[in-house]
Design an enzyme around this catalytic site. Structure first.
Site, PDB file in Angstrom:
ATOM      1  N   GLU A   1       0.731  22.454   5.714  1.00  0.00           N
ATOM      2  CA  GLU A   1       0.517  23.357   4.583  1.00  0.00           C
ATOM      3  C   GLU A   1      -0.298  22.752   3.451  1.00  0.00           C
ATOM      4  O   GLU A   1      -0.853  23.492   2.626  1.00  0.00           O
ATOM      5  CB  GLU A   1       1.862  23.839   4.030  1.00  0.00           C
ATOM      6  CG  GLU A   1       2.692  22.780   3.343  1.00  0.00           C
ATOM      7  CD  GLU A   1       3.982  23.361   2.771  1.00  0.00           C
ATOM      8  OE1 GLU A   1       4.188  23.227   1.560  1.00  0.00           O
ATOM      9  OE2 GLU A   1       4.783  23.933   3.529  1.00  0.00           O
TER      10      GLU A   1
ATOM     11  N   ASP B   1       8.432  29.887   5.421  1.00  0.00           N
ATOM     12  CA  ASP B   1       7.966  29.704   4.052  1.00  0.00           C
ATOM     13  C   ASP B   1       7.323  28.328   3.892  1.00  0.00           C
ATOM     14  O   ASP B   1       6.786  28.024   2.835  1.00  0.00           O
ATOM     15  CB  ASP B   1       9.133  29.850   3.062  1.00  0.00           C
ATOM     16  CG  ASP B   1       8.671  29.788   1.619  1.00  0.00           C
ATOM     17  OD1 ASP B   1       7.804  30.606   1.251  1.00  0.00           O
ATOM     18  OD2 ASP B   1       9.154  28.913   0.868  1.00  0.00           O
TER      19      ASP B   1
ATOM     20  N   HIS C   1       5.254  28.916   0.717  1.00  0.00           N
ATOM     21  CA  HIS C   1       6.165  27.995   0.012  1.00  0.00           C
ATOM     22  C   HIS C   1       6.558  28.580  -1.350  1.00  0.00           C
ATOM     23  O   HIS C   1       6.490  27.910  -2.376  1.00  0.00           O
ATOM     24  CB  HIS C   1       5.505  26.625  -0.166  1.00  0.00           C
ATOM     25  CG  HIS C   1       6.505  25.502  -0.223  1.00  0.00           C
ATOM     26  ND1 HIS C   1       6.364  24.332   0.476  1.00  0.00           N
ATOM     27  CD2 HIS C   1       7.671  25.369  -0.909  1.00  0.00           C
ATOM     28  CE1 HIS C   1       7.388  23.537   0.231  1.00  0.00           C
ATOM     29  NE2 HIS C   1       8.195  24.145  -0.603  1.00  0.00           N
TER      30      HIS C   1
ATOM     31  N   ARG D   1      11.363  22.426   5.293  1.00  0.00           N
ATOM     32  CA  ARG D   1      10.163  21.605   5.404  1.00  0.00           C
ATOM     33  C   ARG D   1       9.474  21.924   6.722  1.00  0.00           C
ATOM     34  O   ARG D   1      10.115  22.092   7.767  1.00  0.00           O
ATOM     35  CB  ARG D   1      10.512  20.104   5.347  1.00  0.00           C
ATOM     36  CG  ARG D   1      10.856  19.599   3.947  1.00  0.00           C
ATOM     37  CD  ARG D   1       9.642  19.633   3.029  1.00  0.00           C
ATOM     38  NE  ARG D   1       9.911  19.112   1.691  1.00  0.00           N
ATOM     39  CZ  ARG D   1      10.274  19.846   0.651  1.00  0.00           C
ATOM     40  NH1 ARG D   1      10.449  21.157   0.808  1.00  0.00           N
ATOM     41  NH2 ARG D   1      10.475  19.300  -0.528  1.00  0.00           N
TER      42      ARG D   1
END
Length: 332
Positions: free
Chosen positions: A264, A259, A296, A235
């Site tokens: 985001e 990622d 992600h 996260r």
């Protein structure tokens, strides 16, 4: 049940529709994300299905409750975007997909490590442009490196096993250590300070909670080895982006693989190739040659998408039939 899906993409619809043939729920898909202003779209539905960047805060949940929503079905493992206390007070059940494909995420973390180390993304671009030079492509042997793993749930354990398998020395921190896993000999639990000080490579596999928010901060970074490699597939809020940028500028962090990103929701899962990116922090990160960012996608395999659809729709069916909700999220 009549279920409103938020933040949906074409691949969500494909896998959900395929699996729903066994359940026969009435599914409606909305491209927009869930928040207070879009909750009205759930009018006349019984449940909503949301993803990682939807915002099920108190205000949103109150609007959903007023419209008769009785169930929030998360099609992901994390639930930090849901106000669980408000959901409980309103009588809204919350279910999730606790383990859709832990191998997918663990393998993506490995892919980021190998890419950053051997600079295959840079070499690929060079060769396509006719540049076959090896300058600035030097990597290091993974064997013998110390890998620190934060969080040893299913994903963390699989990742630790992979790194042990290629000859790394693996140490781990978890507030609830798995003694059986340690006894297998693939990992050694140590205090968090030792993780910071000893790791050549540090990979995050823990949930975002008030205690873990910004666990990667200036104080933690100062304790790390020079040129440490940091990987985050969990996260975004685990990492203080500004502190990491500072550490990259001065060489304290030698490699960074993300990622996930704390802001985001304004970027990921969208095609912004024709737009000016308004987020200065991620724009700065993208200027570093030793930073690798993916949007992600660690979970994104056919196996994972099938498992997500199967578990999500089974959760909804269990609720409809009054069965025990084995994947219910409750206030701890």
């Amino acid at each position: 049940m009549k279920v409103a899906f938020f933040s949906t993409k074409a691949y969500d619809k494909e896998f959900m529709n395929r699996v729903n043939k066994q359940h026969e729920h009435k599914l409606t898909y909305f491209d927009t994300s869930l928040e207070v202003s879009t909750a009205i779209l759930a009018h006349d539905y019984e449940a909503v299905c949301i993803f990682v960047n939807d915002k099920a805060n108190k205000g949103t949940l109150q609007k959903l409750h007023q419209q008769g929503i009785r169930l929030i079905a998360l099609r992901c493992a994390g639930f930090n975007n849901v106000d669980l206390k408000a959901a409980e007070e309103l009588g809204i059940k919350v279910v999730r997909v606790p383990a859709y494909s832990p191998y997918a995420v663990a393998e993506h973390a490995l892919a980021m490590i190998l890419t950053l180390n051997r600079k295959t993304h840079i070499a690929y671009d060079r060769v396509r442009n006719g540049n076959f030079s090896l300058d600035r492509l030097m990597g290091f042997d993974m064997r013998g490196k110390t890998v620190g793993v934060i969080g040893t749930g299913k994903i963390g354990q699989i990742f630790a096993s992979i790194m042990h398998g290629i000859g790394c020395h693996v140490i781990a921190f978890d507030p609830y250590p798995d003694q059986e896993f340690e006894q297998e000999g693939r990992v050694k639990y140590v205090p968090l300070d030792e993780i910071w000080k000893a790791s050549d490579i540090l990979s995050l596999h823990c949930p975002l909670t008030p205690d873990s928010h910004y666990m990667i901060n200036e104080e933690a970074i100062d304790k790390m080895k020079d040129k440490v490699m940091l990987i985050n597939t969990s996260r975004g809020g685990l990492v203080d982006t500004k502190a990491v940028i500072k550490a990259l500028k001065y060489g304290k962090i030698g490699y960074l693989g993300l990622d996930v990103y704390e802001q985001e929701e304004n970027l990921f899962f969208q095609d912004l190739s024709g737009h000016i990116i308004q987020d200065d922090d991620i724009s700065r990160l993208m200027t570093f040659p030793n930073v690798l960012i993916t949007s992600h996608q660690a979970f994104f395999t056919e196996n994972a998408m099938t498992n997500i659809a199967e578990t999500t729709l089974q959760n909804i069916s269990d609720f409809e039939e009054g069965k025990d909700l084995k994947n219910e999220v409750k206030i701890s």
